[in-house]
Scaffold this active site. Structure first.
Site, PDB file in Angstrom:
ATOM      1  N   TYR A 160       0.893  -1.159   0.000  1.00 29.65           N
ATOM      2  CA  TYR A 160       0.000   0.000   0.000  1.00 29.65           C
ATOM      3  C   TYR A 160       0.923   1.198   0.000  1.00 29.65           C
ATOM      4  O   TYR A 160       1.882   1.241   0.770  1.00 29.65           O
ATOM      5  CB  TYR A 160      -0.848   0.025   1.273  1.00 29.65           C
ATOM      6  CG  TYR A 160      -2.012  -0.930   1.290  1.00 29.65           C
ATOM      7  CD1 TYR A 160      -3.025  -0.847   0.346  1.00 29.65           C
ATOM      8  CD2 TYR A 160      -2.125  -1.887   2.299  1.00 29.65           C
ATOM      9  CE1 TYR A 160      -4.110  -1.712   0.385  1.00 29.65           C
ATOM     10  CE2 TYR A 160      -3.211  -2.753   2.344  1.00 29.65           C
ATOM     11  CZ  TYR A 160      -4.201  -2.660   1.392  1.00 29.65           C
ATOM     12  OH  TYR A 160      -5.267  -3.501   1.432  1.00 29.65           O
ATOM     13  N   ARG A 195     -17.213  -1.908   6.112  1.00 25.68           N
ATOM     14  CA  ARG A 195     -17.482  -3.302   6.473  1.00 25.68           C
ATOM     15  C   ARG A 195     -18.352  -3.334   7.719  1.00 25.68           C
ATOM     16  O   ARG A 195     -17.877  -3.169   8.842  1.00 25.68           O
ATOM     17  CB  ARG A 195     -16.165  -4.036   6.666  1.00 25.68           C
ATOM     18  CG  ARG A 195     -15.323  -3.832   5.415  1.00 25.68           C
ATOM     19  CD  ARG A 195     -14.029  -4.540   5.412  1.00 25.68           C
ATOM     20  NE  ARG A 195     -13.215  -3.974   4.339  1.00 25.68           N
ATOM     21  CZ  ARG A 195     -11.898  -3.974   4.331  1.00 25.68           C
ATOM     22  NH1 ARG A 195     -11.237  -4.520   5.319  1.00 25.68           N
ATOM     23  NH2 ARG A 195     -11.247  -3.435   3.327  1.00 25.68           N
ATOM     24  N   LYS A 276      -2.855  -4.400  -8.390  1.00 25.76           N
ATOM     25  CA  LYS A 276      -3.953  -5.192  -7.809  1.00 25.76           C
ATOM     26  C   LYS A 276      -5.179  -4.318  -7.586  1.00 25.76           C
ATOM     27  O   LYS A 276      -5.079  -3.265  -6.932  1.00 25.76           O
ATOM     28  CB  LYS A 276      -3.495  -5.777  -6.462  1.00 25.76           C
ATOM     29  CG  LYS A 276      -4.557  -6.559  -5.704  1.00 25.76           C
ATOM     30  CD  LYS A 276      -3.959  -7.183  -4.451  1.00 25.76           C
ATOM     31  CE  LYS A 276      -4.910  -8.142  -3.756  1.00 25.76           C
ATOM     32  NZ  LYS A 276      -5.988  -7.499  -3.026  1.00 25.76           N
ATOM     33  N   THR A 332     -11.101 -12.920  -6.142  1.00 23.03           N
ATOM     34  CA  THR A 332     -12.400 -12.607  -5.533  1.00 23.03           C
ATOM     35  C   THR A 332     -13.411 -13.735  -5.727  1.00 23.03           C
ATOM     36  O   THR A 332     -13.786 -14.061  -6.853  1.00 23.03           O
ATOM     37  CB  THR A 332     -13.013 -11.283  -6.038  1.00 23.03           C
ATOM     38  OG1 THR A 332     -12.105 -10.203  -5.724  1.00 23.03           O
ATOM     39  CG2 THR A 332     -14.368 -10.994  -5.353  1.00 23.03           C
TER      40      THR A 332
HETATM   41  C1  FMN Z   1      -9.195 -10.814   5.896  1.00 26.14           C
HETATM   42  C2  FMN Z   1      -8.694 -10.225   4.620  1.00 26.14           C
HETATM   43  C3  FMN Z   1      -7.677  -9.294   4.649  1.00 26.14           C
HETATM   44  C4  FMN Z   1      -7.193  -8.739   3.464  1.00 26.14           C
HETATM   45  N1  FMN Z   1      -6.141  -7.861   3.516  1.00 26.14           N
HETATM   46  C5  FMN Z   1      -5.623  -7.384   2.356  1.00 26.14           C
HETATM   47  C6  FMN Z   1      -4.470  -6.548   2.377  1.00 26.14           C
HETATM   48  O1  FMN Z   1      -3.908  -6.265   3.430  1.00 26.14           O
HETATM   49  N2  FMN Z   1      -4.023  -6.070   1.190  1.00 26.14           N
HETATM   50  C7  FMN Z   1      -4.615  -6.382  -0.006  1.00 26.14           C
HETATM   51  O2  FMN Z   1      -4.163  -5.933  -1.058  1.00 26.14           O
HETATM   52  N3  FMN Z   1      -5.688  -7.197  -0.046  1.00 26.14           N
HETATM   53  C8  FMN Z   1      -6.196  -7.713   1.097  1.00 26.14           C
HETATM   54  N4  FMN Z   1      -7.278  -8.549   1.051  1.00 26.14           N
HETATM   55  C9  FMN Z   1      -7.849  -8.924  -0.258  1.00 26.14           C
HETATM   56  C10 FMN Z   1      -7.165 -10.177  -0.800  1.00 26.14           C
HETATM   57  O3  FMN Z   1      -5.833  -9.943  -1.160  1.00 26.14           O
HETATM   58  C11 FMN Z   1      -7.903 -10.716  -2.031  1.00 26.14           C
HETATM   59  O4  FMN Z   1      -8.028  -9.696  -2.984  1.00 26.14           O
HETATM   60  C12 FMN Z   1      -9.292 -11.256  -1.678  1.00 26.14           C
HETATM   61  O5  FMN Z   1      -9.252 -11.932  -0.450  1.00 26.14           O
HETATM   62  C13 FMN Z   1      -9.769 -12.196  -2.774  1.00 26.14           C
HETATM   63  O6  FMN Z   1     -11.057 -12.655  -2.516  1.00 26.14           O
HETATM   64  P1  FMN Z   1     -11.383 -14.049  -1.785  1.00 26.14           P
HETATM   65  O7  FMN Z   1     -11.103 -13.838  -0.328  1.00 26.14           O
HETATM   66  O8  FMN Z   1     -12.816 -14.258  -2.045  1.00 26.14           O
HETATM   67  O9  FMN Z   1     -10.468 -15.110  -2.367  1.00 26.14           O
HETATM   68  C14 FMN Z   1      -7.776  -9.114   2.229  1.00 26.14           C
HETATM   69  C15 FMN Z   1      -8.802 -10.045   2.204  1.00 26.14           C
HETATM   70  C16 FMN Z   1      -9.259 -10.615   3.375  1.00 26.14           C
HETATM   71  C17 FMN Z   1     -10.359 -11.644   3.313  1.00 26.14           C
END
Ligand code: FMN
Length: 423
Positions: A160, A195, A276, A332
């Site tokens: 980030y 959220r 991303k 996702t």
């Molecule tokens: C609990 C949690 C924390 C996340 N933290 C980050 C993060 O710190 N940075 C980021 O780029 N994406 C973060 N994400 C998004 C994930 O990198 C990813 O895009 C997403 O989980 C994909 O969807 P899915 O959980 O349905 O597989 C997070 C997702 C979850 C569920």
């Protein structure tokens, strides 16, 4: 007319053989889990409510996540038969390096909150499985700690960018020094998503002991025991302070990011660069022209903008636009190895999975992550065999049809505008 007789003892013995006794109850439960959905249910029992909801939940009405999952589930496979599929090769090159499977473990913030074994456990499983793991800027383990736990594996780092660029510069050079080969710049978080479950649960980071969490602790003593008897839970890569996830994100991130920041990063990062959170054909083209090696089509697991485009539906138009200029990754809503196969058949180089491995982590630490990866691996392999395909590169758009639940006029950008979910 059926003639009956008494069974002989020798015939009964094999039927009555007891299942092997496993003293480790967690191991027994993990072994019985046959899907990521099963791991999710185990996770819900093991983790405190606020922690489970932080992981499981998404933004606003959670429509983005629901639609993404619906579209994966709506995929119709088109098998080919009478091919020798006794051997299947699930390996593929992703961004210049090998991966034993066409998926990567996505960055997730504060992973030690889900289970105290946290990022180290995930990195170790990824290295064993031969797939890359992405550490988040919001991680609860250091860059070097993850490299050490996942020795022999491929490490990616998610960045980030925030107001003070010197911090980003330092993180990026530490990641390069520790052998990380790929950097993901997340661009879908100019501000934090809303959220609601976190607000309702009063989730704070790090978790604090209120009367409510204290009472919840009585139902999840193991989690609280782990929390209180291991290294304090903190962000290891940034001084973000505490608060709700929304407050933390808004304090740290820079809503003024532009394409110039991608150019800046390109000049400061020697490895592969992935952007991303791309959600349109136009933006995919813009970041690739600015130097990105790949785009990750993602709506952040539905945790940012609600009612966002469904990433699966953007694969084909973005692949068409970018051609050989860049690789296309997607995430996702992936809950099954068949979703990964579908993503690749549509033209993605690979998929990323977030919650799928986090459910495993919450359900049983490192062994749970291992079970999640094993379930996904077996599903990828079985789906390929049933499709009559022995190599990842042979998966083609002809092998699948997206029977999207969402039917609306084509999006001007080439994707499909989101409508009402139909399932
Ligand atoms: C609990 C949690 C924390 C996340 N933290 C980050 C993060 O710190 N940075 C980021 O780029 N994406 C973060 N994400 C998004 C994930 O990198 C990813 O895009 C997403 O989980 C994909 O969807 P899915 O959980 O349905 O597989 C997070 C997702 C979850 C569920």
């Amino acid at each position: 007319m059926v003639h009956r007789r008494m069974p002989r003892p020798s015939e009964l013995a094999p039927l009555l053989r007891p299942a092997p006794l496993t003293l480790d109850r967690t191991a027994a439960k993990l072994a019985r889990a046959t899907s990521i959905g099963d791991l999710r249910l185990l996770a819900r029992k093991r983790a405190p409510r606020a922690v489970f909801d932080y992981t499981d939940g998404a933004a606003e009405d959670e429509v983005s996540l629901r639609r993404a999952r619906e579209v994966w589930a709506s995929v119709e496979f088109s098998p080919t038969v009478l091919r020798d599929v006794s051997r299947v090769d699930t390996g593929r090159e992703i961004l210049g390096g090998p991966s034993a499977l066409p998926f990567v473990l996505a960055p997730t913030g504060f992973t030690r909150m889900m289970h105290t074994e946290g990022e180290r456990a995930v990195a170790a499983v990824a290295a064993q499985a031969g797939i890359p793991y992405t550490l988040s800027t919001m991680g609860s383990t250091t860059i070097e700690g993850v490299a050490e736990a996942g020795r022999g594996g491929r490490h990616w780092f998610q960045l980030y960018l925030w107001r003070d660029r010197s911090v980003a510069r330092e993180l990026v050079s530490r990641a390069a020094a520790a052998g990380y080969d790929t950097l993901l710049l997340t661009v879908d978080t100019p501000v934090g998503g809303n959220r609601r479950r976190d607000t309702r649960n009063g989730l704070s980071i790090p978790p604090s002991l209120s009367l409510r969490t204290f009472l919840d602790g009585a139902r999840h003593p193991r989690w609280w025991f782990d929390l209180l008897t291991t290294e304090p839970l903190t962000f290891e890569s940034l001084a973000a302070g505490g608060g709700t996830p929304f407050e933390v994100i808004n304090r740290v991130f820079d809503p003024a990011l532009t394409l110039d920041d991608v150019t800046w990063l390109r000049e400061n990062w020697p490895g592969k660069l992935v952007i991303k959170g791309i959600q349109s054909v136009t933006d995919a083209r813009r970041v690739v022209d600015a130097g990105a090696d790949a785009v990750l089509l993602s709506n952040h697991g539905g945790r940012q903008l609600d009612r966002a485009p469904v990433p699966a539906e953007l694969i084909e138009p973005v692949v068409q636009e970018l051609g050989d200029d860049a690789e296309v990754l997607v995430d996702t809503g992936i809950m099954h190895g068949g979703d990964v196969v579908a993503a690749v058949a549509l033209g993605a180089r690979a998929a990323l999975v977030g919650r799928a491995y986090l459910y495993g982590l919450m359900a049983g630490g490192q062994a749970g992550v291992q079970r999640a990866v094993e379930i996904l691996r077996a599903e990828v392999e079985r789906t390929m065999q049933l499709l009559g395909v022995t190599h990842i590169k042979d998966l083609r758009p002809e092998h699948i049809r997206l029977r999207s639940a969402i039917r609306a006029p084509a999006h001007p950008d080439g994707g499909r505008a989101a409508g009402a979910p139909g399932r």
